[in-house]
Design a protein around this motif. Sequence first.
Motif, PDB file in Angstrom:
ATOM      1  N   ILE A  72       0.841  -1.181   0.000  1.00 18.92           N
ATOM      2  CA  ILE A  72       0.000   0.000   0.000  1.00 18.92           C
ATOM      3  C   ILE A  72       0.885   1.243   0.000  1.00 18.92           C
ATOM      4  N   PRO A  73       0.353   2.381  -0.386  1.00 15.20           N
ATOM      5  CA  PRO A  73       1.163   3.603  -0.341  1.00 15.20           C
ATOM      6  C   PRO A  73       1.309   4.110   1.088  1.00 15.20           C
ATOM      7  N   SER A  74       2.405   4.793   1.365  1.00 10.85           N
ATOM      8  CA  SER A  74       2.542   5.478   2.641  1.00 10.85           C
ATOM      9  C   SER A  74       1.595   6.676   2.656  1.00 10.85           C
ATOM     10  N   VAL A  75       1.374   7.255   3.815  1.00 15.01           N
ATOM     11  CA  VAL A  75       0.489   8.415   3.914  1.00 15.01           C
ATOM     12  C   VAL A  75       0.973   9.567   3.016  1.00 15.01           C
ATOM     13  N   PRO A  76       2.272   9.925   3.039  1.00 13.54           N
ATOM     14  CA  PRO A  76       2.711  10.998   2.125  1.00 13.54           C
ATOM     15  C   PRO A  76       2.496  10.651   0.654  1.00 13.54           C
ATOM     16  N   GLU A  77       2.732   9.396   0.276  1.00  9.34           N
ATOM     17  CA  GLU A  77       2.523   8.990  -1.122  1.00  9.34           C
ATOM     18  C   GLU A  77       1.051   9.075  -1.491  1.00  9.34           C
ATOM     19  N   ALA A  78       0.182   8.612  -0.601  1.00  7.20           N
ATOM     20  CA  ALA A  78      -1.253   8.647  -0.878  1.00  7.20           C
ATOM     21  C   ALA A  78      -1.764  10.077  -0.976  1.00  7.20           C
ATOM     22  N   LEU A  79      -1.361  10.929  -0.029  1.00  4.51           N
ATOM     23  CA  LEU A  79      -1.832  12.310  -0.028  1.00  4.51           C
ATOM     24  C   LEU A  79      -1.316  13.080  -1.243  1.00  4.51           C
ATOM     25  N   ALA A  80      -0.073  12.832  -1.630  1.00  4.50           N
ATOM     26  CA  ALA A  80       0.486  13.512  -2.800  1.00  4.50           C
ATOM     27  C   ALA A  80      -0.358  13.224  -4.036  1.00  4.50           C
ATOM     28  N   PHE A  81      -0.818  11.991  -4.167  1.00  9.03           N
ATOM     29  CA  PHE A  81      -1.638  11.630  -5.314  1.00  9.03           C
ATOM     30  C   PHE A  81      -3.055  12.180  -5.169  1.00  9.03           C
ATOM     31  N   ILE A  82      -3.675  11.960  -4.023  1.00  2.00           N
ATOM     32  CA  ILE A  82      -5.069  12.360  -3.822  1.00  2.00           C
ATOM     33  C   ILE A  82      -5.236  13.866  -3.960  1.00  2.00           C
ATOM     34  N   GLN A  83      -4.288  14.631  -3.448  1.00  2.00           N
ATOM     35  CA  GLN A  83      -4.406  16.089  -3.450  1.00  2.00           C
ATOM     36  C   GLN A  83      -3.931  16.727  -4.755  1.00  2.00           C
ATOM     37  N   SER A  84      -3.346  15.944  -5.634  1.00  2.00           N
ATOM     38  CA  SER A  84      -2.870  16.497  -6.904  1.00  2.00           C
ATOM     39  C   SER A  84      -4.051  16.846  -7.813  1.00  2.00           C
ATOM     40  N   SER A  85      -3.933  17.961  -8.505  1.00  2.00           N
ATOM     41  CA  SER A  85      -4.973  18.387  -9.452  1.00  2.00           C
ATOM     42  C   SER A  85      -4.605  18.058 -10.901  1.00  2.00           C
ATOM     43  N   ASP A  86      -3.510  17.350 -11.095  1.00  2.00           N
ATOM     44  CA  ASP A  86      -3.045  16.987 -12.431  1.00  2.00           C
ATOM     45  C   ASP A  86      -4.030  16.018 -13.078  1.00  2.00           C
ATOM     46  N   ALA A  87      -4.592  16.395 -14.212  1.00  2.00           N
ATOM     47  CA  ALA A  87      -5.564  15.538 -14.900  1.00  2.00           C
ATOM     48  C   ALA A  87      -4.941  14.234 -15.384  1.00  2.00           C
ATOM     49  N   ASN A  88      -3.619  14.223 -15.545  1.00  2.00           N
ATOM     50  CA  ASN A  88      -2.919  13.043 -16.060  1.00  2.00           C
ATOM     51  C   ASN A  88      -2.246  12.243 -14.941  1.00  2.00           C
ATOM     52  N   LYS A  89      -2.670  12.452 -13.694  1.00  2.00           N
ATOM     53  CA  LYS A  89      -1.920  11.898 -12.572  1.00  2.00           C
ATOM     54  C   LYS A  89      -1.992  10.368 -12.487  1.00  2.00           C
ATOM     55  N   ARG A  90      -3.055   9.755 -12.970  1.00  2.00           N
ATOM     56  CA  ARG A  90      -3.121   8.292 -12.918  1.00  2.00           C
ATOM     57  C   ARG A  90      -2.120   7.672 -13.885  1.00  2.00           C
ATOM     58  N   VAL A  91      -2.038   8.216 -15.072  1.00  2.00           N
ATOM     59  CA  VAL A  91      -1.054   7.729 -16.043  1.00  2.00           C
ATOM     60  C   VAL A  91       0.355   7.929 -15.491  1.00  2.00           C
TER      61      VAL A  91
END
Length: 540
Positions: A72-91
């Motif tokens: 699983i992701p660490s808390v910083p890794e998870a938050l960095a992704f969840i809070q990102s507004s980058d439309a291409n962030k999943r790719v």
Amino acid sequence: MHSTLRTLGLFVVLSVIASSRSANMAQAADDGLAKRIDESVAAKAKDDGPLASNCDDPAFVRRIYLDLAGRIPSVPEALAFIQSSDANKRVALIDKLLSSADYPRRMHDQFHAMLMERRGDNADWSKYLLASFEANKPWDQLAREILDPDSNYDALRGAAFFHTKRLDKVGQQETDYPGLTRDVGRLFLGMDLQCAQCHNHLFIDAYKQADFQGLFTVYQNTFIRTDLKFPAVGEKLMTKKQDFSSVFDKVAMSTGPRVPGGKEIDIPMFEKNQEYVTAPDRKTNFPGVPKFRPMQAIAQDLTSASNKSFAANYVNRLWFVMMGRGLVNPLDQQHVGNPPSHPELLEQLAQAAIDVKFDTKTLLRQIALSATYQRDAQLPSGADAPKPETYRVANEKRMTAEQIMSSVLVATGTHEKPTELKGEAEKNRAAFVKAFGNVPTDPEVEFSPSLKSSLFLLNDTLIMDCLQSAPGNLVDRLTQATDAASVANELYLSVLTRKPSAEEAADVDDYLKKNADRKQAAVTNLAWSLLASTEFCLNH
């Protein structure tokens, strides 16, 4: 001569592997395989009901980390992704994880469990698998090296463990040559030929006795070499075909080596004392290298791009890794009587594997990019319960023992990156495998909770040690939190990579109030309760 050419070929492959992998990934992206996956699944599900919408960011980041990083992701890794507004962030995250140091370890763990089925560990085998996935070695090459292992080159010699572990006698039992034959068919072709050993399969018309015997004649001719201290396989001289007959009609038949459904391989004849490339040496116990080596011939034919069963089995198992269920299910029952849930999709995936030269990263990337992979685990309220083979929702899937161990460490903050563990790492891994792995030879395909796993989570010292307060770890952070809402948010994000529901947050608040005089013990119990939950042990 053979080993020299093979070693030279290995260096050539390694020298161009980076550029070829990049080219293959670009080609697969241009081909739009992810789009074709979604079109096929949507067309098949049209009469079954609606498709689930895309999963939210917390669900996706947890899912993709587990599948590509093995944790699983660490808390910083998870938050960095969840809070990102980058439309291409999943790719971007998919590509980041495929390039990370976690990825080859994840693939090592998955394919070790898949190919060895918890029969045991070996340092040379582990080194070989890990290096193969670090180099993104094409699957057909990796499979050939396993099916025809080379003891003359350090980087390849561990591949022989697949054979030597199965050739090793258990107690007074005879060497299980039929079992080795069966496993080659199951794991590399998706065909369980066990019931075709003594006659044509009674229930699967496509599985003939000659299919089993064509492989059996190769593997009953093998043995564990005693002149080397690492896993190595030798071959006896093969001078004639394998004679066999059905137990039902007793009609005499024979076959030389051949891949199921393939062409029989001619057995060449040599003059006396001319049978070997390198003659045996009794003084050193060196068994010699025959000029005709059926293992080599089978390895070449079985992994050929023209062998549709090999490519189909490969992509079916990759689909299982990412989707929790094979398009052909069970994985080793590939035949016309057990058609894939999506025949055209399986054919497209198999052809894509051939087109990108069995590039595992490319295929995993395209599956991960699909809306089918990124689907939510629940349908809208009122919709009929979906059948798992429709992929209308994301199917729940079991986490491997290695994923559970790594995720426990990340969740509790014991180690930020499990790949950096040293010293006790293998001992700890063995303990988790014993608790959460299946019994040896039993494929790990479905979640199967057991008493041993429950007891492990309940009181094993490895779990208890992870829940001891230490500077910066989960229990310490929860203890330092100033209010119940902060405790609940930190707890659920750390362990389950999501926010708590209102009801869950209220339960945390109530429990903390009842244990206000023993907060550290209370938050420890709360952390343990989530680690021991079914939700933690599954990938949704």
